[in-house]
Design a protein around this motif. Structure first.
Motif, mmCIF file in Angstrom:
data_model
loop_
_atom_site.group_PDB
_atom_site.id
_atom_site.type_symbol
_atom_site.label_atom_id
_atom_site.label_comp_id
_atom_site.label_asym_id
_atom_site.label_seq_id
_atom_site.Cartn_x
_atom_site.Cartn_y
_atom_site.Cartn_z
ATOM 1 N N TYR A 1 0.586 -1.516 -0.118
ATOM 2 C CA TYR A 1 -0.386 -0.102 -0.005
ATOM 3 C C TYR A 1 1.012 1.443 -0.019
ATOM 4 C CZ TYR A 1 0.639 -0.428 5.586
ATOM 5 O OH TYR A 1 1.239 0.654 6.404
ATOM 6 N N SER A 2 0.119 2.712 -0.472
ATOM 7 C CA SER A 2 0.823 3.147 -0.731
ATOM 8 C C SER A 2 0.086 5.017 0.393
ATOM 9 C CB SER A 2 0.660 4.118 -1.921
ATOM 10 O OG SER A 2 1.725 3.755 -2.402
ATOM 11 N N LYS A 3 0.043 6.075 0.903
ATOM 12 C CA LYS A 3 0.110 6.551 1.935
ATOM 13 C C LYS A 3 -0.162 8.001 1.456
ATOM 14 C CE LYS A 3 1.816 4.860 6.532
ATOM 15 N NZ LYS A 3 2.562 5.194 7.626
ATOM 16 N N ILE A 4 -1.709 8.517 1.117
ATOM 17 C CA ILE A 4 -1.387 9.993 0.856
ATOM 18 C C ILE A 4 -1.634 10.860 1.834
ATOM 19 C CG2 ILE A 4 -3.801 11.204 -0.962
ATOM 20 C CD1 ILE A 4 -4.877 8.631 -1.529
ATOM 21 N N CYS A 5 -1.093 12.376 1.699
ATOM 22 C CA CYS A 5 -1.022 12.590 2.913
ATOM 23 C C CYS A 5 -1.567 14.488 2.027
ATOM 24 C CB CYS A 5 -0.234 13.162 3.649
ATOM 25 S SG CYS A 5 0.305 11.888 5.047
ATOM 26 N N PHE A 6 -2.082 15.235 2.860
ATOM 27 C CA PHE A 6 -2.503 16.542 2.111
ATOM 28 C C PHE A 6 -1.209 17.462 3.875
ATOM 29 C CE2 PHE A 6 -5.870 14.175 1.218
ATOM 30 C CZ PHE A 6 -6.122 13.675 -0.074
ATOM 31 N N ALA A 7 -0.295 18.813 2.863
ATOM 32 C CA ALA A 7 0.341 19.079 3.567
ATOM 33 C C ALA A 7 0.254 21.218 3.366
ATOM 34 C CB ALA A 7 1.379 18.615 3.228
ATOM 35 N N GLU A 8 0.750 21.592 4.149
ATOM 36 C CA GLU A 8 0.816 22.529 4.277
ATOM 37 C C GLU A 8 2.231 23.061 2.891
ATOM 38 O OE1 GLU A 8 -0.439 25.898 7.109
ATOM 39 O OE2 GLU A 8 -0.238 23.816 8.942
ATOM 40 N N PHE A 9 3.385 22.498 3.537
ATOM 41 C CA PHE A 9 4.806 23.111 3.237
ATOM 42 C C PHE A 9 5.440 22.172 2.482
ATOM 43 C CE2 PHE A 9 3.379 25.308 7.415
ATOM 44 C CZ PHE A 9 3.354 26.829 6.709
ATOM 45 N N MET A 10 6.979 22.634 2.303
ATOM 46 C CA MET A 10 7.699 21.289 2.021
ATOM 47 C C MET A 10 9.368 21.367 2.665
ATOM 48 S SD MET A 10 6.635 19.787 -1.314
ATOM 49 C CE MET A 10 8.446 19.710 -2.025
ATOM 50 N N ASP A 11 9.921 20.417 2.937
ATOM 51 C CA ASP A 11 11.095 20.814 3.653
ATOM 52 C C ASP A 11 11.616 21.040 2.760
ATOM 53 O OD1 ASP A 11 12.232 18.776 1.770
ATOM 54 O OD2 ASP A 11 12.393 17.583 3.048
ATOM 55 N N SER A 12 12.945 21.280 3.193
ATOM 56 C CA SER A 12 14.081 21.892 2.900
ATOM 57 C C SER A 12 14.718 21.477 1.808
ATOM 58 C CB SER A 12 15.490 22.621 4.127
ATOM 59 O OG SER A 12 15.528 21.311 4.583
ATOM 60 N N ARG A 13 14.316 20.625 1.472
ATOM 61 C CA ARG A 13 15.256 19.333 0.389
ATOM 62 C C ARG A 13 14.116 19.885 -0.188
ATOM 63 N NH1 ARG A 13 15.465 13.456 3.190
ATOM 64 N NH2 ARG A 13 13.526 14.296 3.703
ATOM 65 N N GLY A 14 12.656 20.075 -0.419
ATOM 66 C CA GLY A 14 12.180 20.189 -1.368
ATOM 67 C C GLY A 14 11.392 18.997 -2.296
ATOM 68 N N ASN A 15 11.597 18.450 -1.060
ATOM 69 C CA ASN A 15 10.965 16.679 -1.788
ATOM 70 C C ASN A 15 10.154 16.470 -0.564
ATOM 71 O OD1 ASN A 15 12.610 15.796 0.338
ATOM 72 N ND2 ASN A 15 14.144 14.371 -1.036
ATOM 73 N N GLU A 16 9.606 16.079 0.476
ATOM 74 C CA GLU A 16 8.896 15.807 1.384
ATOM 75 C C GLU A 16 7.931 17.047 1.683
ATOM 76 O OE1 GLU A 16 8.613 13.214 5.396
ATOM 77 O OE2 GLU A 16 10.707 13.701 4.312
ATOM 78 N N PRO A 17 6.408 17.193 1.704
ATOM 79 C CA PRO A 17 5.410 17.404 2.580
ATOM 80 C C PRO A 17 4.918 17.865 3.888
ATOM 81 C CG PRO A 17 4.705 17.039 1.183
ATOM 82 C CD PRO A 17 5.983 15.823 1.201
ATOM 83 N N TYR A 18 5.024 18.780 4.839
ATOM 84 C CA TYR A 18 4.804 19.200 6.401
ATOM 85 C C TYR A 18 3.423 19.932 6.945
ATOM 86 C CZ TYR A 18 7.836 23.066 6.848
ATOM 87 O OH TYR A 18 8.242 23.571 6.978
ATOM 88 N N SER A 19 3.181 20.138 8.066
ATOM 89 C CA SER A 19 2.375 20.534 7.893
ATOM 90 C C SER A 19 2.779 21.193 9.763
ATOM 91 C CB SER A 19 0.925 20.197 8.658
ATOM 92 O OG SER A 19 0.331 19.892 6.949
ATOM 93 N N VAL A 20 2.756 22.975 10.194
ATOM 94 C CA VAL A 20 3.155 22.702 11.005
ATOM 95 C C VAL A 20 1.681 22.710 12.471
ATOM 96 C CG1 VAL A 20 3.702 24.572 12.340
ATOM 97 C CG2 VAL A 20 4.654 24.466 10.176
#
Length: 202
Positions: free
Chosen positions: A119-138
């Protein structure tokens, strides 16, 4: 009377309702100037360090041969990525044309093919990390869902309706190392759509 109703409908559909909020959802718009670290980046604004782009029409943008068991659902291109057990996380990131509203309801849909069961996971996030390849929310829960395929090597249609936390700008689909068995597997994707289905106020 009919003219007024049709005009109102067109006005609503031109203002985020009825529109696909995922930019370049079928990977059809390719821009060679965006090729920096991976060929997949030509499908701007999609990102993914280990994602392959498959094209039926343009060998210049083809980073891998089409799997024999799948052809594009929409257009000429699809995307796919692999997870090796020794890698921590791999996936791809899509961008919305506008941030999501916590008071609205949205419908996400796309097609996918699993090479093996997993399986895969689907996420929705606000920002990208400093590497530009992984989103996150604060300071917020990052809304996530899982995809569980029943059969391999055939297109599956995925659809979900949800109300976000608000201000999300990115879609993140990924595998992580702890999710399933040792080894590797591919997932292929096409025709992403995100529609605001909130009842408009008239």
């Amino acid at each position: 009377k009919h003219t007024v109703i049709c005009s109102m409908f067109l006005f609503i559909c031109n203002n985020s309702y009825c529109q696909n909020l995922i930019i370049n959802g079928s990977f059809e718009d390719l821009d060679s100037t965006r090729h920096r670290t991976t060929l997949f980046e030509v499908a701007y604004p999609w990102l993914g360090q280990s994602v392959d782009l498959y094209s039926n029409t343009n060998s210049k943008y083809k980073s891998a041969q089409f799997p024999y068991f799948c052809q594009p659902v929409d257009g000429n291109n699809i995307a796919g990525f692999i997870l090796y057990y020794e890698h921590d996380i791999e996936g791809m990131v899509g961008k919305f044309s506008q941030h999501l509203n916590s008071t609205h309801t949205y419908k996400l849909s796309f097609y996918y093919i699993p090479q093996k069961k997993g399986y895969s996971k689907i996420c929705f996030a606000e920002f990208m990390d400093s590497r530009g390849n992984e989103p996150y929310s604060v300071n917020k829960h990052m809304y996530c869902e899982r995809i569980f395929p029943k059969n391999t090597r055939m297109w599956h249609f995925f659809e979900m309706t949800f109300s976000p936390d608000g201000n999300e700008n990115y879609l993140f689909i990924y595998h992580s190392r702890d999710d399933y068995f040792k080894g590797f597997m591919y997932f292929y994707f096409d025709d992403f759509k995100l529609i605001d289905i909130t009842e408009p106020e008239i």
